[in-house]
Design a protein around this motif. Structure first.
Motif, PDB file in Angstrom:
ATOM      1  N   GLY A   1       0.773  -1.238   0.000  1.00  0.00           N
ATOM      2  CA  GLY A   1       0.000   0.000   0.000  1.00  0.00           C
ATOM      3  C   GLY A   1       0.800   1.282   0.000  1.00  0.00           C
TER       4      GLY A   1
ATOM      5  N   SER B   1      -1.526   4.022  -1.376  1.00  0.00           N
ATOM      6  CA  SER B   1      -2.704   3.518  -2.089  1.00  0.00           C
ATOM      7  C   SER B   1      -3.967   4.194  -1.588  1.00  0.00           C
TER       8      SER B   1
ATOM      9  N   SER C   1      -6.265   3.376   1.658  1.00  0.00           N
ATOM     10  CA  SER C   1      -5.466   2.789   2.734  1.00  0.00           C
ATOM     11  C   SER C   1      -5.977   3.236   4.101  1.00  0.00           C
TER      12      SER C   1
END
Length: 128
Positions: A36, A52, A55
């Protein structure tokens, strides 16, 4: 206050794409990589940490947002040489090399997630 480092952390849809762009073309390296996010580092500037979108480490108020109106600006020596190098590498240039009347020579790229990267060199203003 004594700041020992700094970073910008844009939300992105594809962390790997941003990492590949910054490491391949701009000389960053991955100092931390996890699910992530990735920390992209150079010794001469702030870290870039694409995260990401969605997240759970992000505050809920921005968790699903993508950055807009954010630009990474890198002041470099010989911006024309950097422009030429990146063009040779086939990197799409978003804003071509130009001189602004206030003394800024610049061009811009955009990474696969929409992060705008501006390269700047300060030159004597026109007529100075």
């Amino acid at each position: 206050m004594h700041i020992i480092s700094s970073a910008m952390s844009p939300n992105v849809d594809d962390v790997v794409a941003s990492s590949n762009f910054f490491t391949t073309h701009l000389g960053f390296h991955e100092s931390v990589a996890a699910r992530g996010f990735v920390t992209l580092t150079r010794p001469d500037c702030a870290d870039i940490v694409p995260v990401s979108r969605g997240s759970r480490v992000l505050p809920s108020s921005i968790r699903e947002r993508l950055p807009t109106g954010v630009m990474v600006s890198l002041t470099v020596t010989d911006v024309a040489a950097e422009h030429e190098r990146l063009c040779r590498e086939g990197v799409p240039v978003t804003v071509p090399l130009r001189d602004e009347p206030w003394g800024e020579r610049l061009f811009q790229l955009t990474d696969p997630n929409g992060i705008v990267v501006q390269f700047v060199e300060w030159v004597p203003p026109a007529g100075a």
